[in-house]
Write a protein that holds these residues in place. Structure first.
Motif, PDB file in Angstrom:
ATOM      1  N   MET C 163       3.383   1.706   7.770  1.00 31.44           N
ATOM      2  CA  MET C 163       2.027   1.244   7.487  1.00 31.44           C
ATOM      3  C   MET C 163       1.259   2.464   7.006  1.00 31.44           C
ATOM      4  O   MET C 163       1.227   3.489   7.694  1.00 31.44           O
ATOM      5  CB  MET C 163       1.363   0.655   8.725  1.00 31.44           C
ATOM      6  CG  MET C 163       0.053  -0.082   8.405  1.00 31.44           C
ATOM      7  SD  MET C 163      -0.830  -0.629   9.898  1.00 31.44           S
ATOM      8  CE  MET C 163       0.254  -1.884  10.526  1.00 31.44           C
ATOM      9  N   LEU C 198      -4.953   0.518  12.683  1.00 38.46           N
ATOM     10  CA  LEU C 198      -5.402  -0.586  11.847  1.00 38.46           C
ATOM     11  C   LEU C 198      -6.785  -1.069  12.261  1.00 38.46           C
ATOM     12  O   LEU C 198      -7.568  -1.545  11.430  1.00 38.46           O
ATOM     13  CB  LEU C 198      -4.387  -1.741  11.893  1.00 38.46           C
ATOM     14  CG  LEU C 198      -4.581  -2.838  10.845  1.00 38.46           C
ATOM     15  CD1 LEU C 198      -4.634  -2.257   9.435  1.00 38.46           C
ATOM     16  CD2 LEU C 198      -3.456  -3.860  10.920  1.00 38.46           C
ATOM     17  N   SER C 207      -8.556  -1.440   3.940  1.00 43.56           N
ATOM     18  CA  SER C 207      -7.254  -2.084   4.110  1.00 43.56           C
ATOM     19  C   SER C 207      -6.172  -1.044   3.840  1.00 43.56           C
ATOM     20  O   SER C 207      -6.460   0.047   3.361  1.00 43.56           O
ATOM     21  CB  SER C 207      -7.103  -3.255   3.130  1.00 43.56           C
ATOM     22  OG  SER C 207      -7.115  -2.773   1.795  1.00 43.56           O
ATOM     23  N   ILE C 208      -4.922  -1.406   4.120  1.00 42.78           N
ATOM     24  CA  ILE C 208      -3.841  -0.438   3.979  1.00 42.78           C
ATOM     25  C   ILE C 208      -2.536  -1.141   3.587  1.00 42.78           C
ATOM     26  O   ILE C 208      -2.352  -2.323   3.890  1.00 42.78           O
ATOM     27  CB  ILE C 208      -3.662   0.376   5.303  1.00 42.78           C
ATOM     28  CG1 ILE C 208      -2.799   1.623   5.095  1.00 42.78           C
ATOM     29  CG2 ILE C 208      -3.067  -0.513   6.400  1.00 42.78           C
ATOM     30  CD1 ILE C 208      -3.450   2.703   4.248  1.00 42.78           C
ATOM     31  N   ALA C 210       1.867  -1.360   3.280  1.00 43.84           N
ATOM     32  CA  ALA C 210       2.944  -1.358   4.262  1.00 43.84           C
ATOM     33  C   ALA C 210       4.295  -1.491   3.562  1.00 43.84           C
ATOM     34  O   ALA C 210       4.364  -1.844   2.376  1.00 43.84           O
ATOM     35  CB  ALA C 210       2.768  -2.508   5.249  1.00 43.84           C
ATOM     36  N   PRO C 304      -2.146  -2.441  -0.422  1.00 44.94           N
ATOM     37  CA  PRO C 304      -3.214  -2.836   0.494  1.00 44.94           C
ATOM     38  C   PRO C 304      -3.951  -4.058  -0.033  1.00 44.94           C
ATOM     39  O   PRO C 304      -4.026  -4.269  -1.250  1.00 44.94           O
ATOM     40  CB  PRO C 304      -4.126  -1.606   0.505  1.00 44.94           C
ATOM     41  CG  PRO C 304      -3.843  -0.897  -0.792  1.00 44.94           C
ATOM     42  CD  PRO C 304      -2.387  -1.134  -1.048  1.00 44.94           C
ATOM     43  N   THR C 305      -4.459  -4.858   0.873  1.00 48.94           N
ATOM     44  CA  THR C 305      -5.292  -5.994   0.511  1.00 48.94           C
ATOM     45  C   THR C 305      -6.393  -5.536  -0.436  1.00 48.94           C
ATOM     46  O   THR C 305      -7.050  -4.527  -0.172  1.00 48.94           O
ATOM     47  CB  THR C 305      -5.964  -6.579   1.773  1.00 48.94           C
ATOM     48  OG1 THR C 305      -4.985  -6.625   2.817  1.00 48.94           O
ATOM     49  CG2 THR C 305      -6.518  -7.949   1.523  1.00 48.94           C
ATOM     50  N   CYS C 333      -4.201  -5.633   6.620  1.00 47.76           N
ATOM     51  CA  CYS C 333      -2.891  -5.172   6.138  1.00 47.76           C
ATOM     52  C   CYS C 333      -2.062  -6.412   5.844  1.00 47.76           C
ATOM     53  O   CYS C 333      -1.421  -6.979   6.730  1.00 47.76           O
ATOM     54  CB  CYS C 333      -2.195  -4.302   7.191  1.00 47.76           C
ATOM     55  SG  CYS C 333      -0.528  -3.793   6.681  1.00 47.76           S
TER      56      CYS C 333
END
Lengths: 371, 371, 371, 371
Positions: C163, C198, C207-208, C210, C304-305, C333
């Motif tokens: 992540m 998160l 956001s991030i 993964a 990311p979103t 995420c």
């Protein structure tokens, strides 16, 4: 065509059984921004709907279509248009009469797909024929309604041209008559005759075959992808896939076998409008698998309904000889309701080929003759 | 079927033109370890080969096939077997008579695909009809030879059953006679008649149509993928894709339209061998799009050769009226050589469906009746 | 894969939009007589369902699946089984919050498909992203549940392995841990870390990305159809088709680029059980596009979103510069919920290839080494 | 993609083995009237051709292409153009060194497809790897040359951006340098380094992996058919199908997993030319599976050549442990020659999607922003 999908670019996948929860189709690859509505589709479904005269099955199905996906309101007009994403047209089953299927559950009805499905899949949905029921054709008619939107300027009409051994008189052909009798018959005289003829058959608990003709006018030249995506090849597969169809012909069809080369080949001349003019249409509008701009003419033979009120010999799933009478609500001439189905298949095939042609070559153009 | 490929799992792609360097096919998806050889394929090609009697075109093409890929010597027997990779079967063109194409280069031959190709693609290969030439069918015959290897226990045979208005007498049907006359005719009496009949047509510079019947025996039950991959739907497309074919029927075909339900539906009884026995075969071995184990019977109508030695009216690419006589080396009855082609298409469709059935359901099994 | 259908023999067509009436899939070509139930499918859908922790979108969708077609009760057990006909799995949308879409209706959200759909189709369904919404993946998970029934003996499991820049420690890998944290993380230590990590990102309105890994064990050797139906090729397409995925690797993947030939190639030895044994699995279970019997290992990167609570620069449909903040209910995420989706795609691809192999070659067999 | 065919409308079927008679491809669905020539195709083949430096295999294959079908001389210019029918491009094998295959005939080479093919098909063509040889990629390069003709205005270029652990410095990127070193390396400094680096590896009888980047500029927006015909999904499958490829990424790829939403999503502004302008290209030119008009950027990882001059552990077909050294003529870094292959696959996928878009929607248009 493969499994339950047909078409390459205008792709139709149908689902559902005669006595399941719902049936319908998913149309994929449809161009965006075409106007559609449930009412427009319903109009075509109503032509195929059962129970509209004493000559079709008395099952009461409203065949009400719902558009589940693939459309949205146009931001200026507010009317529904396609978005280019999959269009799911669903028809819920309503009149699944909860009868006792005991008799046909274990016995194979002659002429039906009962034995074939059982031997293929090791089980079969005996409730009203399951997937092999002609109810599936409602999905096709719904798809055909969308396909017509892809084909502006193309007129697709079908007619019953033969019932049993009785053919119509083509000199009396009147497209206006087709919707004025319960047979989609373009010959008013024969339509009247069929009324008595089919009544007798119906009362005798029997059934009869028919021949259907579908004509598409205004088809642009150039549609068809030789060698194995020929327009006539795809039309043949499309019509043959309709329940109970046993033969398909294009233009003169089997009669062409009896002709000499000088009679069969359609001669050409320049028309007054500067366009090429064919002097006849033995070819049914297709040469080398490609549309020529003439009317595309297809005929298909529908066998008699196999469900009849007469005792027939069969076997059961336990390997015993048995007798069977197929009671229930059936069409004495299933060919009649094949007319809107044949029109729909013509529309779907033409829409698909229009997109395929546009993909490979571009928008169809006029004859590129050199000056 | 799409563009120049047919089949889903047993896939055949054909390439090449009448007067190009070479033509042939790439067969993909063929099971591995099947014995093949150029000699075996050649046997089938020789049946279709032109110039074998005065009733077929006098073009001299040896139609010698070469296997370019997809095979190797079996390590124990040393004989060629398939490897499961694409099999390219190539036939080089030899007798491309370097004649003057001036006349047909600019004029559309009536009944041919000349106009259709030109309007679709904006150009056409006028040399011997290019891609639309019946020479393409040599590729199909080669593919069919491989397809037969996928179908052990299946016998596929074709015959000419009608020429012009003259039908054979089915009570005289003798498969042994088929290869003893230049017409693939199973009725020795009619074969003799056709000799004179077709000679007259040939000498008059005319041509005539025909009807071909192909029968596959030993087909396992269960082949066919409803609804849009029906066995009869695929056979219809396959036969309709053969040059000059205008109609296809399965079993009784168009005659089924004249029948009542009690005559048409094939009744069943238990056979002495404990297997299900159909008492007739109006269905042509297919119910609901699925093979039943009965012989699969297909007929198709071939129009008369459009190239005839008589003046016909046409137009040229410059938009002028013109007359045309199609000189050259042509078959007076192109239906004759369609017999091995129809057999090949039957073989390819059945091979494809055998693999498709095996994929979804497994190896075809006997009727799963319950004890 | 084409349009909205994937698979050759096990074919899945999905339909529906984020805020339409319903979404779902039609599964075609499924083998008959496999046990299925809504409860079984629901189990998989519930793993993907939104709103299960504070780390996924708070949209409240029960994602209740209904089987509309393709099944019937087995006559002996009474349990639902597949019939071999199309299976329509439908999920009705419930929580289409009737909010004002004014802002995003006319402005393109950066990182989303807004502009792309508009430029392609000339219109776009702005309601929740329409067809491009990750809600579509519910259909895949439903299809995957059926696909698993085609694969007895195969275990398919997915996990989040990275992540942002933080990777798990593979020495702590514990499949049992995966369902005990909201991240599908197999490393309990990192799972705890991700909780805080998160949360901070979520609270910052950011956001991030993964990385997800999916492993299939028990895959029979021989699956994969070279050259253009390679198992890894199809897996790559399948994973890349998941929303927000930007990279796919098999086995060592990009790390293989850094290896020498002696490190990368998996050596072999005979195992004690008389079977061939690979001494490592850099290849991820696939060689030459064909499964080897080792675990099939796929990883994919999820960006990311794109919907974040921070002001971004964009333009509107009128050609003006604009700013945009994407309010709404979003996953901080989106990679997390991609885990069950990746598993489902693995299941569908393997099921398809199992049937394809069976079609061409027959039931997969043990290594055919000679004695 | 299925079996040996890829593409939906621009379809390429390849055939042939490393040591067979010939290999090549049949291109189907190509638009008509595109100029082509053997010389033009040869130019691309020569870039991939073996034996051009000491860093590629020393097999001497001229890779001379012949156009067997699908073209004719344009009637006005006399130059070859496509006719819309299948184009067979054939390359005859010349340098099939008749060596003794005894060693590898019975032993599975680690990292190669030997075991996989044997277990799938029950036999394998051991001569130079048969169908699984990288020689097959010559067919792709030939097809790519035709595909480029379908894409006027699109520039497709590939480059080696990493060898082993050594990455190029992107600030030194110079497309002009790519053809001035034997590595297709755009960084002249690293190209010099690779010369020594790879020489050492080669002399040690080892091999090394690489990463290739392919960039397409001038791609019209709107290409890509969501959801399962996404442009990135098809590119992933296409690149993963190249021999030895183990990973594919689009735009930022796996690096995107490390980014936050504000860094990853490409912002937009109106450009001075009245067109929409992206302020970055993390997405690699694709959003929602659809091209945006930005450069399309794909990278793929190539594993090291598995054939090395070092003893490796393996088993033979008789189930015995064995050792193997793969002598022969091999590339120390097979990734180098993957550069023109990656370009060709990019060209084929884009050509296919251009035709698919034209089929469904029409000729790609500018951004339809409202006034």
């Amino acid at each position: 065509m493969s499994f339950n999908t047909f078409g390459q670019l205008f792709r139709v996948t149908t689902y559902g059984e005669s006595h399941g929860i719902a049936l319908g189709c998913v149309i994929d690859g449809c161009p965006p921004r075409l106007p559609v509505s449930e009412a427009m589709i319903q109009g075509f479904l109503d032509r195929r709907k059962p129970g509209q005269s004493r000559f079709t099955t008395q099952r009461r199905e409203p065949d009400q279509v719902r558009i589940l996906s693939g459309v949205m309101a146009d931001e200026t007009t507010g009317e529904l248009v396609t978005t280019g994403t999959p269009i799911n047209l669903m028809i819920e089953n309503v009149d699944q009469r909860s009868k006792d299927y005991g008799e046909i559950k274990d016995r194979y009805r002659p002429g039906h797909a009962d034995y074939a499905y059982d031997v293929k899949y090791g089980l079969r949905d005996y409730r009203g024929g399951g997937r092999s029921s002609a109810r599936e054709t409602a999905s096709r008619v719904a798809a055909g309604a969308i396909a017509r939107q892809v084909l502006p300027g193309v007129t697709i009409r079908g007619a019953l041209v033969q019932m049993g051994p009785h053919r119509i008189d083509r000199t009396r052909w009147d497209w206006g008559a087709v919707d004025n009798n319960p047979f989609f018959c373009p010959d008013p005289v024969m339509a009247e005759f069929f009324e008595t003829y089919l009544d007798d058959i119906r009362k005798a608990g029997s059934s009869i075959g028919a021949v259907i003709e579908v004509v598409a006018e205004g088809v642009p030249p150039g549609l068809g992808a030789p060698i194995y995506g020929k327009l006539d090849g795809d039309l043949a597969a499309a019509m043959m896939s309709i329940n109970a169809v046993k033969g398909v012909e294009i233009g003169d069809g089997f009669a062409a076998a009896e002709l000499g080369g000088e009679e069969n080949a359609d001669e050409m001349r320049m028309g007054n409008d500067g366009k090429l003019l064919f002097l006849s249409n033995h070819a049914g509008g297709i040469l080398g698998g490609i549309s020529t701009g003439q009317p595309v003419v297809v005929r298909f033979a529908v066998k008699p309904t196999s469900s009849i009120l007469q005792t027939r010999r069969t076997v059961d799933r336990y390997g015993h000889d048995a007798d069977i009478i197929t009671k229930g609500r059936h069409d004495p001439c299933v060919g009649i309701r094949a007319v809107p189905v044949g029109e729909a298949m013509m529309a779907c095939v033409l829409a698909d080929h229009l997109l395929r042609h546009r993909g490979q070559v571009g928008t169809p153009v006029e004859w590129p003759f050199r000056k």
